[in-house]
Design a protein around this motif. Sequence first.
Motif, mmCIF file in Angstrom:
data_model
loop_
_atom_site.group_PDB
_atom_site.id
_atom_site.type_symbol
_atom_site.label_atom_id
_atom_site.label_comp_id
_atom_site.label_asym_id
_atom_site.label_seq_id
_atom_site.Cartn_x
_atom_site.Cartn_y
_atom_site.Cartn_z
ATOM 1 N N UNK A 71 -60.252 -10.863 -49.914
ATOM 2 C CA UNK A 71 -61.378 -10.514 -48.984
ATOM 3 C C UNK A 71 -61.390 -11.439 -47.537
ATOM 4 N N UNK A 72 -61.115 -12.724 -47.796
ATOM 5 C CA UNK A 72 -60.835 -13.433 -46.606
ATOM 6 C C UNK A 72 -59.730 -13.004 -45.960
ATOM 7 N N UNK A 73 -58.498 -12.842 -46.328
ATOM 8 C CA UNK A 73 -57.260 -12.401 -45.529
ATOM 9 C C UNK A 73 -57.420 -11.302 -44.780
ATOM 10 N N UNK A 74 -58.005 -10.188 -45.584
ATOM 11 C CA UNK A 74 -57.891 -8.849 -44.759
ATOM 12 C C UNK A 74 -59.330 -8.693 -43.881
ATOM 13 N N UNK A 75 -60.274 -9.587 -44.079
ATOM 14 C CA UNK A 75 -61.415 -9.619 -43.321
ATOM 15 C C UNK A 75 -61.015 -10.206 -42.002
ATOM 16 N N UNK A 76 -60.269 -11.362 -42.142
ATOM 17 C CA UNK A 76 -59.659 -12.045 -40.929
ATOM 18 C C UNK A 76 -58.722 -11.040 -39.940
ATOM 19 N N UNK A 77 -57.891 -10.376 -40.807
ATOM 20 C CA UNK A 77 -56.952 -9.208 -40.118
ATOM 21 C C UNK A 77 -57.724 -8.052 -39.606
ATOM 22 N N UNK A 78 -58.840 -7.804 -40.107
ATOM 23 C CA UNK A 78 -59.868 -6.679 -39.246
ATOM 24 C C UNK A 78 -60.335 -7.046 -38.158
ATOM 25 N N UNK A 79 -60.885 -8.478 -38.114
ATOM 26 C CA UNK A 79 -61.674 -9.066 -37.209
ATOM 27 C C UNK A 79 -60.473 -9.239 -35.754
ATOM 28 N N UNK A 80 -59.341 -9.936 -36.137
ATOM 29 C CA UNK A 80 -58.358 -9.957 -35.297
ATOM 30 C C UNK A 80 -57.814 -8.776 -34.750
#
Length: 123
Positions: A71-80
């Motif tokens: 969740x953290x990894x792909x949420x960061x990718x989504x935001x970036x």
Amino acid sequence: MLRSVFCSLFGGLGAFYCLAVASAALAKGPYCQTHNQKWGYPFEDLGGSYLQNKTQWEACVTPPRVVLWHMVLFSLLLGLGLLELLLCGIQVVNGLLGTVCGDCRKAGDREGVGVRALATIGV
């Protein structure tokens, strides 16, 4: 300026791809080993409802805390990806305005600017 527009459009495509991959990964869930010793995507059919329900996270046994990591990894990718898409969009608009308008200053305001002006002051 036109080259900047094309580069920004290419960057926007990359940002869109990042958004698509991150969204799909968050919807599908992590690949992990479940209680019945099988590897797979236990949250695939839940449609992303596992994101709010922490009790469902216990379905993944191995690797430990993989759901939080996922969740953290792909949420960061989504935001970036969103940030990159925004910045590329701004750069496309800026480049198009620069291409269409060019140097919008009056001819009289441009005199004395550039190499000739530096030569006249002795630089």
